[in-house]
Every structure is written in C-alpha cells, then in structure tokens.
Design a protein around this motif. Structure first.
Motif, PDB file in Angstrom:
ATOM      1  N   MET A  80       0.799  -1.218   0.000  1.00  0.00           N
ATOM      2  CA  MET A  80       0.000   0.000   0.000  1.00  0.00           C
ATOM      3  C   MET A  80       0.833   1.270   0.000  1.00  0.00           C
ATOM      4  O   MET A  80       0.438   2.286  -0.577  1.00  0.00           O
ATOM      5  N   ASP A 129      -4.889  -5.430  -4.817  1.00  0.00           N
ATOM      6  CA  ASP A 129      -4.981  -4.599  -3.620  1.00  0.00           C
ATOM      7  C   ASP A 129      -4.374  -3.228  -3.882  1.00  0.00           C
ATOM      8  O   ASP A 129      -4.947  -2.196  -3.520  1.00  0.00           O
ATOM      9  N   ARG A 130      -3.227  -3.196  -4.537  1.00  0.00           N
ATOM     10  CA  ARG A 130      -2.571  -1.926  -4.833  1.00  0.00           C
ATOM     11  C   ARG A 130      -3.414  -1.099  -5.808  1.00  0.00           C
ATOM     12  O   ARG A 130      -3.563   0.112  -5.652  1.00  0.00           O
ATOM     13  N   ILE A 186      -6.351   0.405  -3.841  1.00  0.00           N
ATOM     14  CA  ILE A 186      -5.940   1.526  -3.010  1.00  0.00           C
ATOM     15  C   ILE A 186      -5.697   2.765  -3.865  1.00  0.00           C
ATOM     16  O   ILE A 186      -6.079   3.880  -3.507  1.00  0.00           O
ATOM     17  N   THR A 195      -8.639   5.015  -4.600  1.00  0.00           N
ATOM     18  CA  THR A 195      -9.190   5.840  -3.526  1.00  0.00           C
ATOM     19  C   THR A 195      -8.265   6.981  -3.131  1.00  0.00           C
ATOM     20  O   THR A 195      -8.611   7.760  -2.253  1.00  0.00           O
ATOM     21  N   ARG A 196      -7.090   7.075  -3.731  1.00  0.00           N
ATOM     22  CA  ARG A 196      -6.159   8.135  -3.348  1.00  0.00           C
ATOM     23  C   ARG A 196      -6.705   9.502  -3.786  1.00  0.00           C
ATOM     24  O   ARG A 196      -7.329   9.638  -4.833  1.00  0.00           O
TER      25      ARG A 196
END
Length: 332
Positions: A278, A314-315, A318, A321-322
């Motif tokens: 992450m 997963d990356r 994430i 949503t940054r």
C-alpha cells in the motif's frame, strides 16, 4: 515588553489526515485562551497556492507557500505515506529552514516525505506501527521508533492524531508551564499527558485487546517474531529463546490470542506485506524478501488467503481511492 509568539507551520500534502492537524491546533488555541496570552500562532503551508484536499475530502486553503517559512519556529509535515514533493525545490526549502533554526517535525505519514527531504539526518523518528514495515522497506538503515512521540532539540515526531495532541501539550508545557498544559488536557478530557518514552499501543491480531495486555511470554514471543520478519525464526527457536517448551508456547498463544503461534506469525508477515504493497513502490519480489519469502508466488497465495485479494489487485484498489494529486503507487 513584546510577548514571545511561537509560530507553528503545517506543511500539508494532498491526502493529509485532517485529525492530525486539528489535534495540534486545538490544544494550542485552548492554551492561548486559558493563559490569556497569544503565545501560539499557526499557518497552513503548501508547496503551491491551490487548496489542498485532506483525506476526508475537505479542502484547506494554505496561507503561504513553503518558500515563505522564514519565521516558523516549528514546521510540521502532514501527509499520507505515499505523498511526494510536487516541486523539486521543496526538499531544499526544508533543509534551509532546518539550517536557520526551524524545528522540523512530522505527524503520522509525514515522516516519509520528511525523511526523503534529507533535512533531519539521523534524528529519532516516531513511526506509527501500521506504517513500520513500509518505512523499514524504504529506509532500511533508519531506526523506526515505536514511541508515541519523539522529541529532540531539532526534530519532533508524533505517531498519530492522539499522539499529535500529546506533542501539542509538550509545546504548551514548554512555553506556559505544566499547569496550563494540564488544564488544556482536562478541557478536552484527554485521559493522560503522555510524554517521550511511552510506547505505542498495538492491537493483538484477531483479538479485541492490546499487545501490552498479553501474558509476558506471549508478548516477548511476538516481539521476537516482529524482529525476524525478513529472516523468519522457527517456533522451536522462539521457545528456546524464551526458555520454554514449544508445547508451552503453543498453549500460551492459544489462550492469549485464539491462534497457534505459527498462524499468528504468518498473519503478522501478511500485515507487514500489505503495508509495503500500500505504501511503497517495491516490486513483488522485494516485498516477498522483506517478509521472509523466497518465492513471490508463495507470498501471493498466502496474501490472497489472508485478504481475499492479490497484492496487485490490492494496490490497484488503493490507488483508486487516493486523493487527486497523490501519485499512484506503480502496480507490483
């Protein structure tokens, strides 16, 4: 006689945690009000002039730019761990501020850009436990302190929002005395004034308790495991180090955590791997090596079993949503 004013600058990056900002400003505001003096003043600082969006999606208008920090007594960085400098001159501005006597600092993920700036040397840095694995992966030679706050003459760091409140209380006590600091804490019903030397609370995996609540044998075993992430230690070696039998270790673990020590250790390594996924640019093989896997394929399988998703997915999730302006982490 002119009253001494302590100016605190907050260098905010896109995606910064809003609670960390208010956890410093509000105690300083209260200290001014309680003391009847204008001891503390603060400014929001950014690399540019545009509003900066916090992690909560709320925009904050900076009052000045990083190039204009000549009169700051403190300059605290607030950011996500993945935040990068938008301007090539920004690290130089931080180094210049340090040379001219500004005390630099960071709260939570702000330790990442602070260290990348090269402005703090070998100062002790408080690193939140949820960022520790990612921090050590990016800065392998830098010790990550597990203390709630770290205070040195030239650098101050706080591990999170509640810790930022403690840092503010330290500033109030230094300038206005312990009595005012205690009254500020009581205003906000802050349960205790934690000073330097207090260890962060870490949750027990899978349990509704903290590591400090565990039986000493289990707590020492977890500490051993944490210190052997990249080169795993066997449960027989853990038991030998603790001068107990493997069977005793397993019984103690199951009573305390509901898991056997082997599964608990794997879960710790998976949580560390997820931090690096992450909050770093590391490749899958680098992540595998950081948490003690010789094969990235095995790590991917265990990661999927633990989180129901692959590291690559997963990356990507994430990154979606940054906050705009926070550069995405490359896919593993």
């Amino acid at each position: 006689m002119t009253e001494r004013v302590i100016r605190v600058g907050f260098l905010i990056f896109p995606g910064f945690p809003m609670s960390c900002l208010t956890s410093v400003i509000e105690p300083l505001r209260a200290a001014n009000e309680i003391s009847g003096r204008h001891t503390f003043a603060w400014d929001l600082i950014a690399e540019g002039t545009e509003p900066v969006i916090s992690s909560a999606g709320i925009a904050f208008e900076p009052s000045r730019s990083l190039a204009d920090t000549a009169n700051c007594d403190y300059l605290l960085l607030l950011s996500a761990p993945t935040s990068v400098f938008a301007e090539r001159s920004s690290p130089a501005h931080l180094r210049r501020a340090a040379r001219h006597g500004t005390i630099l600092g960071a709260i939570s993920g702000g330790v990442f850009p602070l260290l990348r700036s090269g402005a703090v040397g070998d100062a002790a840095l408080s690193v939140h436990w949820c960022y520790e694995a990612a921090f050590l992966a990016e800065f392998p030679g830098v010790p990550a302190s597990d203390q709630v706050i770290e205070i040195t003459p030239r650098c101050v760091t706080a591990s999170g929002a509640a810790a930022a409140f403690d840092l503010a209380l330290h500033m109030v006590e230094t300038e206005l005395g312990a009595g005012i600091a205690t009254e500020v804490a009581c205003w906000f019903q802050h349960p205790m004034m934690r000073k330097a030397g207090v260890q962060q609370m870490v949750p027990v995996l899978g349990e509704g308790s903290k590591q400090e609540d565990l039986h000493p044998i289990v707590a020492r075993a977890i500490d051993l495991m944490a210190r052997h992430m990249s080169v795993p230690i066997s449960m027989a070696e853990v038991a030998e180090d603790l001068a107990i039998t493997p069977r005793h270790l397993e019984r103690s673990f199951k009573r305390a955590t509901g898991q056997n020590p082997t599964n608990y250790y794997r879960a710790m390594r998976m949580k560390a791997a997820r931090q690096i996924v992450m909050y770093s640019n590391d490749t899958m093989m680098q992540i595998a090596e950081a948490v003690g896997y010789a094969s990235s394929k095995v790590l991917v399988r265990h990661y999927r079993e633990a989180f129901g998703i692959s590291p690559r997915e997963d990356r990507q999730r994430i990154n979606l949503t940054r906050v705009k302006g926070n550069l995405p982490v490359p896919s593993v």
